[in-house]
Design a protein around this motif. Structure first.
Motif, PDB file in Angstrom:
ATOM      1  N   LYS A 118      63.699  53.152  44.307  1.00  0.00           N
ATOM      2  CA  LYS A 118      62.764  52.589  43.339  1.00  0.00           C
ATOM      3  C   LYS A 118      63.010  51.096  43.242  1.00  0.00           C
ATOM      4  CE  LYS A 118      60.773  53.646  38.832  1.00  0.00           C
ATOM      5  NZ  LYS A 118      60.908  54.449  37.598  1.00  0.00           N
ATOM      6  N   THR A 119      62.026  50.306  43.603  1.00  0.00           N
ATOM      7  CA  THR A 119      62.207  48.864  43.703  1.00  0.00           C
ATOM      8  C   THR A 119      61.194  48.139  42.836  1.00  0.00           C
ATOM      9  OG1 THR A 119      60.740  48.748  45.636  1.00  0.00           O
ATOM     10  CG2 THR A 119      63.099  49.050  46.055  1.00  0.00           C
ATOM     11  N   ALA A 120      61.570  46.901  42.456  1.00  0.00           N
ATOM     12  CA  ALA A 120      60.690  46.034  41.664  1.00  0.00           C
ATOM     13  C   ALA A 120      60.812  44.613  42.189  1.00  0.00           C
ATOM     14  CB  ALA A 120      61.041  46.093  40.177  1.00  0.00           C
ATOM     15  N   TYR A 121      59.688  43.921  42.259  1.00  0.00           N
ATOM     16  CA  TYR A 121      59.646  42.532  42.719  1.00  0.00           C
ATOM     17  C   TYR A 121      58.960  41.714  41.628  1.00  0.00           C
ATOM     18  CZ  TYR A 121      59.204  38.592  45.944  1.00  0.00           C
ATOM     19  OH  TYR A 121      59.310  37.362  46.552  1.00  0.00           O
ATOM     20  N   ILE A 122      59.721  40.794  41.022  1.00  0.00           N
ATOM     21  CA  ILE A 122      59.207  39.956  39.936  1.00  0.00           C
ATOM     22  C   ILE A 122      59.169  38.517  40.431  1.00  0.00           C
ATOM     23  CG2 ILE A 122      59.566  39.181  37.575  1.00  0.00           C
ATOM     24  CD1 ILE A 122      61.042  41.785  37.052  1.00  0.00           C
ATOM     25  N   SER A 123      57.990  37.945  40.462  1.00  0.00           N
ATOM     26  CA  SER A 123      57.801  36.587  40.971  1.00  0.00           C
ATOM     27  C   SER A 123      57.523  35.646  39.816  1.00  0.00           C
ATOM     28  CB  SER A 123      56.641  36.549  41.973  1.00  0.00           C
ATOM     29  OG  SER A 123      56.395  35.219  42.389  1.00  0.00           O
ATOM     30  N   GLY A 124      58.252  34.550  39.784  1.00  0.00           N
ATOM     31  CA  GLY A 124      58.004  33.523  38.790  1.00  0.00           C
ATOM     32  C   GLY A 124      57.354  32.290  39.376  1.00  0.00           C
ATOM     33  N   GLU A 125      57.158  32.281  40.683  1.00  0.00           N
ATOM     34  CA  GLU A 125      56.583  31.117  41.360  1.00  0.00           C
ATOM     35  C   GLU A 125      55.187  31.384  41.881  1.00  0.00           C
ATOM     36  OE1 GLU A 125      59.314  30.163  44.437  1.00  0.00           O
ATOM     37  OE2 GLU A 125      60.824  29.338  43.083  1.00  0.00           O
ATOM     38  N   GLU A 126      54.873  32.642  42.184  1.00  0.00           N
ATOM     39  CA  GLU A 126      53.577  32.987  42.774  1.00  0.00           C
ATOM     40  C   GLU A 126      52.880  34.008  41.890  1.00  0.00           C
ATOM     41  OE1 GLU A 126      54.041  32.822  47.496  1.00  0.00           O
ATOM     42  OE2 GLU A 126      55.454  34.200  46.549  1.00  0.00           O
ATOM     43  N   SER A 127      51.573  34.067  42.035  1.00  0.00           N
ATOM     44  CA  SER A 127      50.791  35.067  41.319  1.00  0.00           C
ATOM     45  C   SER A 127      50.866  36.403  42.046  1.00  0.00           C
ATOM     46  CB  SER A 127      49.333  34.607  41.205  1.00  0.00           C
ATOM     47  OG  SER A 127      48.745  34.520  42.505  1.00  0.00           O
ATOM     48  N   VAL A 128      50.380  37.431  41.388  1.00  0.00           N
ATOM     49  CA  VAL A 128      50.369  38.755  41.994  1.00  0.00           C
ATOM     50  C   VAL A 128      49.519  38.763  43.258  1.00  0.00           C
ATOM     51  CG1 VAL A 128      49.645  41.148  41.650  1.00  0.00           C
ATOM     52  CG2 VAL A 128      50.850  39.928  39.821  1.00  0.00           C
ATOM     53  N   GLY A 129      48.396  38.058  43.238  1.00  0.00           N
ATOM     54  CA  GLY A 129      47.531  38.003  44.414  1.00  0.00           C
ATOM     55  C   GLY A 129      48.198  37.348  45.603  1.00  0.00           C
ATOM     56  N   GLN A 130      48.964  36.284  45.366  1.00  0.00           N
ATOM     57  CA  GLN A 130      49.664  35.620  46.467  1.00  0.00           C
ATOM     58  C   GLN A 130      50.715  36.528  47.085  1.00  0.00           C
ATOM     59  OE1 GLN A 130      50.815  32.155  44.092  1.00  0.00           O
ATOM     60  NE2 GLN A 130      49.653  30.856  45.488  1.00  0.00           N
ATOM     61  N   VAL A 131      51.468  37.241  46.251  1.00  0.00           N
ATOM     62  CA  VAL A 131      52.483  38.145  46.778  1.00  0.00           C
ATOM     63  C   VAL A 131      51.829  39.287  47.541  1.00  0.00           C
ATOM     64  CG1 VAL A 131      54.413  39.651  46.172  1.00  0.00           C
ATOM     65  CG2 VAL A 131      54.057  37.529  44.916  1.00  0.00           C
ATOM     66  N   ARG A 132      50.692  39.779  47.061  1.00  0.00           N
ATOM     67  CA  ARG A 132      49.992  40.861  47.752  1.00  0.00           C
ATOM     68  C   ARG A 132      49.507  40.420  49.131  1.00  0.00           C
ATOM     69  NH1 ARG A 132      46.304  43.421  42.844  1.00  0.00           N
ATOM     70  NH2 ARG A 132      47.893  44.886  42.056  1.00  0.00           N
ATOM     71  N   ARG A 133      49.014  39.194  49.225  1.00  0.00           N
ATOM     72  CA  ARG A 133      48.549  38.704  50.530  1.00  0.00           C
ATOM     73  C   ARG A 133      49.707  38.601  51.515  1.00  0.00           C
ATOM     74  NH1 ARG A 133      45.000  35.616  47.232  1.00  0.00           N
ATOM     75  NH2 ARG A 133      46.475  33.876  47.139  1.00  0.00           N
ATOM     76  N   ARG A 134      50.874  38.135  51.047  1.00  0.00           N
ATOM     77  CA  ARG A 134      52.021  38.066  51.939  1.00  0.00           C
ATOM     78  C   ARG A 134      52.494  39.468  52.334  1.00  0.00           C
ATOM     79  NH1 ARG A 134      56.440  36.679  49.095  1.00  0.00           N
ATOM     80  NH2 ARG A 134      55.681  34.601  48.643  1.00  0.00           N
ATOM     81  N   ALA A 135      52.479  40.398  51.383  1.00  0.00           N
ATOM     82  CA  ALA A 135      52.888  41.770  51.693  1.00  0.00           C
ATOM     83  C   ALA A 135      51.962  42.404  52.725  1.00  0.00           C
ATOM     84  CB  ALA A 135      52.907  42.605  50.421  1.00  0.00           C
ATOM     85  N   LYS A 136      50.690  42.091  52.653  1.00  0.00           N
ATOM     86  CA  LYS A 136      49.748  42.617  53.644  1.00  0.00           C
ATOM     87  C   LYS A 136      50.034  42.044  55.023  1.00  0.00           C
ATOM     88  CE  LYS A 136      44.797  43.360  54.403  1.00  0.00           C
ATOM     89  NZ  LYS A 136      43.434  43.119  53.861  1.00  0.00           N
ATOM     90  N   ARG A 137      50.374  40.751  55.068  1.00  0.00           N
ATOM     91  CA  ARG A 137      50.702  40.128  56.358  1.00  0.00           C
ATOM     92  C   ARG A 137      51.984  40.700  56.950  1.00  0.00           C
ATOM     93  NH1 ARG A 137      53.949  35.791  57.372  1.00  0.00           N
ATOM     94  NH2 ARG A 137      54.057  35.282  55.151  1.00  0.00           N
ATOM     95  N   LEU A 138      52.937  41.066  56.070  1.00  0.00           N
ATOM     96  CA  LEU A 138      54.206  41.612  56.535  1.00  0.00           C
ATOM     97  C   LEU A 138      54.142  43.105  56.816  1.00  0.00           C
ATOM     98  CD1 LEU A 138      56.626  39.763  54.084  1.00  0.00           C
ATOM     99  CD2 LEU A 138      56.020  39.123  56.419  1.00  0.00           C
ATOM    100  N   GLY A 139      53.039  43.739  56.463  1.00  0.00           N
ATOM    101  CA  GLY A 139      52.888  45.166  56.725  1.00  0.00           C
ATOM    102  C   GLY A 139      53.585  46.070  55.734  1.00  0.00           C
TER     103      GLY A 139
END
Length: 469
Positions: A118-139
């Protein structure tokens, strides 16, 4: 006299001053003192009420359970952490902006989630949309990772207590703030307080907390050094943007070794592991060029071959230059001094440039002989044997000393097709290298190395007589 309500804290070293000044007396930095409020409501330790013994002491010889490990699915990351993530540990990961910290940790989070953690990723520098786009690129966008964008510490801790993840990523610690302090986010007080609360949460809950930290222009993690003492492990992400290689190096680890490295290659799809770094660092090497020596080194428990390049050229100006990339500048000055004083090789009026190919940084004294061999090869404009690796430590007297774990170095060189090694005699007295993976050309003194290169240059080729074992 009333107690002071504020103090001035240096944002570079964390030292506290009673009044503002333009320059910090502790570290010498300018314009780093920031005013912070002092809390006077804390009860002194000697006035606290004592209840019972307070501490339960145990014997040193008692039984302790083994520390459980959580595999990340990335072998290079597991190697640096000592075999995987430890439950209840706090890890600080630092590196230059854009080096790949967030990319690596997002990939690790996805693999952990795919493995059932069970994992959690909390970003204080990027928005949720930015992290989602990177996650899509990383597969890893399809993995069940809990994602949030928040900078306030209070809501983060409340959500983590409800969510109860096994691993949580905080990206980054410099963006967090707590309303218990009046200082701005990123200041020494805020970084220290937020790191302390997250570390306490990790110890109480058993969750592994990974903090991403910014670095200063000097390459140190920004904020007070006390943060590095709070956490259980400190990892630095190194690399040159001009190269595709990235190196994750451990500087502190309470649950494993501190001299291991993980090697990655930056690609469009993210960071890819490099299981055989030696072959990658030697890729494209010109075997017939002067001023190049292949060094058989060690990074932790892993033997690694890399090319050391040197160039000795006439100085264009009055003062000769000494430029180093990937090695210690003072160590190069020592090697040049020994070559001049003990071997008669003059570098007056000559520039000396030294480079470790591939962007790797070498801290091992065993590289002394390889550096000296590359410099001498460039000075005489004649290549070293292309099928030989070089390693050994040089003393100020000009003697070449043997180094540890020679067998591992020789086996790695033999695996990549090298036929011999240039080094000192083995550490074991009377050994004839019958069981060695490669024959060793024994170099007793640095003068011996210079003589062999000079004879080969005069003969017009690397003859077997000049490089006889």
């Amino acid at each position: 006299m009333p107690k002071p309500t504020s103090c001035f804290t240096c944002q570079s070293c964390g030292s506290v001053h009673s009044k503002w000044a333009g320059r910090c007396d502790s570290c010498g930095e300018w314009n780093t003192l920031v005013e912070e409020q002092i809390a006077h409501n804390a009860t002194p330790v000697h006035k606290r009420r004592k209840k019972g013994r307070g501490l339960d002491f145990v014997d040193l010889g008692g039984e302790s359970r083994a520390v459980p490990r959580l595999k990340t699915g990335i072998a290079e990351l597991d190697r640096v952490t000592g075999g995987g993530l430890v439950a209840g540990s706090a890890i600080l990961v630092g590196g230059d902006p854009g080096i790949g910290k967030s990319t690596l940790l997002l990939q690790a989070t996805g693999k952990l989630a795919a493995g059932g953690a069970k994992t959690a990723y909390i970003s204080g520098e990027e928005s949720v949309g930015q992290v989602r786009r990177r996650a899509k690129r990383l597969g890893v966008s399809e993995q069940p990772v809990s994602l949030a964008a928040e900078t306030s510490l209070g809501p983060i801790l409340d959500a983590l207590m409800v969510e109860k993840p096994d691993v949580v990523i905080i990206d980054s610690i410099q963006t967090l703030w707590t309303d218990q302090l009046g200082a701005a986010p990123g200041t020494v007080a805020q970084v220290r307080a937020c790191a302390q609360e997250l570390t306490r949460f990790a110890k109480k809950s058993g969750c592994c907390v990974i903090l991403v930290g910014h670095v200063t222009k000097d390459g140190q993690i920004a904020g007070p050094r006390v943060v590095e003492h709070m956490v259980d492990a400190v990892l630095y992400f190194e690399g040159d943007r001009a190269h595709q290689f990235r190196i994750l190096r451990g500087h502190k680890n309470r649950f494993g070794p501190t001299d291991e490295i993980g090697v990655f290659e930056m690609r469009e799809s993210g960071l890819a592991e490099v299981p055989n770094p030696s072959a990658l660092f030697l890729d494209g090497r010109d075997e017939a060029s002067s001023g190049a020596a292949v060094f058989a080194g060690l990074e932790g428990t892993r033997p690694m071959l890399t090319e050391i390049q040197a160039l000795v050229a006439p100085a264009a100006f009055g003062t000769p230059r000494r430029a180093v990339v990937g090695w210690d500048n003072s160590r190069l000055a020592m090697v040049l001094a020994v070559l001049e004083a003990r071997c008669g090789v003059s570098f007056a009026g000559k520039d000396v440039y030294l480079n470790v190919a591939g962007g790797l940084r070498i801290n091992e004294p065993a590289a002394d002989l390889a550096v000296a061999a590359a410099i001498v090869s460039s000075a005489f404009d004649f290549p070293l044997p292309s099928d030989a690796v070089v390693f050994g430590e040089i003393s100020l007297s000009g003697d070449v000393r043997a180094v540890g774990r020679m067998d591992a170095r020789l086996k790695e060189a033999a695996k990549l097709g090298f036929k011999r090694a240039i080094s000192a005699k083995p550490l074991k007295a009377g050994s004839k290298n019958d069981n060695a993976a490669l024959p060793i050309i024994a170099i007793k003194t640095l003068t011996d190395l210079v003589t062999r290169v000079e004879r080969s240059a005069e003969a017009g080729g690397c003859s077997d007589k000049s490089w006889a074992a």
